[in-house]
Design a protein around this motif. Structure first.
Motif, PDB file in Angstrom:
ATOM      1  N   ASP A  42       3.970  -9.902 -11.916  1.00 24.11           N
ATOM      2  CA  ASP A  42       2.564 -10.249 -11.693  1.00 24.11           C
ATOM      3  C   ASP A  42       2.292 -11.712 -12.025  1.00 24.11           C
ATOM      4  O   ASP A  42       1.538 -12.387 -11.325  1.00 24.11           O
ATOM      5  N   ASN A  43       2.902 -12.209 -13.092  1.00 23.09           N
ATOM      6  CA  ASN A  43       2.723 -13.614 -13.468  1.00 23.09           C
ATOM      7  C   ASN A  43       3.265 -14.547 -12.386  1.00 23.09           C
ATOM      8  O   ASN A  43       2.641 -15.563 -12.054  1.00 23.09           O
ATOM      9  N   VAL A  44       4.424 -14.201 -11.849  1.00 20.29           N
ATOM     10  CA  VAL A  44       5.017 -15.031 -10.791  1.00 20.29           C
ATOM     11  C   VAL A  44       4.131 -15.001  -9.547  1.00 20.29           C
ATOM     12  O   VAL A  44       3.867 -16.040  -8.948  1.00 20.29           O
ATOM     13  N   ARG A  45       3.671 -13.812  -9.169  1.00 15.81           N
ATOM     14  CA  ARG A  45       2.789 -13.718  -7.998  1.00 15.81           C
ATOM     15  C   ARG A  45       1.531 -14.550  -8.191  1.00 15.81           C
ATOM     16  O   ARG A  45       1.044 -15.178  -7.255  1.00 15.81           O
ATOM     17  N   GLY A  46       1.012 -14.554  -9.398  1.00 18.46           N
ATOM     18  CA  GLY A  46      -0.167 -15.371  -9.689  1.00 18.46           C
ATOM     19  C   GLY A  46       0.111 -16.850  -9.491  1.00 18.46           C
ATOM     20  O   GLY A  46      -0.710 -17.588  -8.933  1.00 18.46           O
ATOM     21  N   ALA A  47       1.285 -17.284  -9.911  1.00 14.70           N
ATOM     22  CA  ALA A  47       1.659 -18.691  -9.730  1.00 14.70           C
ATOM     23  C   ALA A  47       1.856 -19.018  -8.250  1.00 14.70           C
ATOM     24  O   ALA A  47       1.508 -20.114  -7.794  1.00 14.70           O
TER      25      ALA A  47
END
Length: 69
Positions: A42-47
């Motif tokens: 989820d953090n990567v997708r947010g970035a």
């Protein structure tokens, strides 16, 4: 060919590379998620959302720059 004529082509190729990197990172993100690290995914997708948000503007701007005067 003047250097200024190369700029749109250069920017197009840089954008193409950026989109390829985004796709590769998304593949890795999907793998990470499938192996139990949903929070990291989820953090990567947010970035990566920044790339998505800017993609249309970049495409439109490149089209203008590549249009002969």
């Amino acid at each position: 060919m003047p250097n200024s004529d190369l700029l749109p082509s250069l920017l197009f190729k840089i954008n193409e590379n950026q989109l390829a990197l985004e796709a590769a990172i998304m593949e890795l993100t999907n793998w990470v998620e499938a192996h139990g690290s949903a929070e990291i995914a989820d953090n990567v997708r947010g970035a990566l959302d920044t790339i998505d948000k800017n993609e249309e503007f970049i495409k439109l701007t490149l089209a203008v720059l590549m249009t002969p005067e």
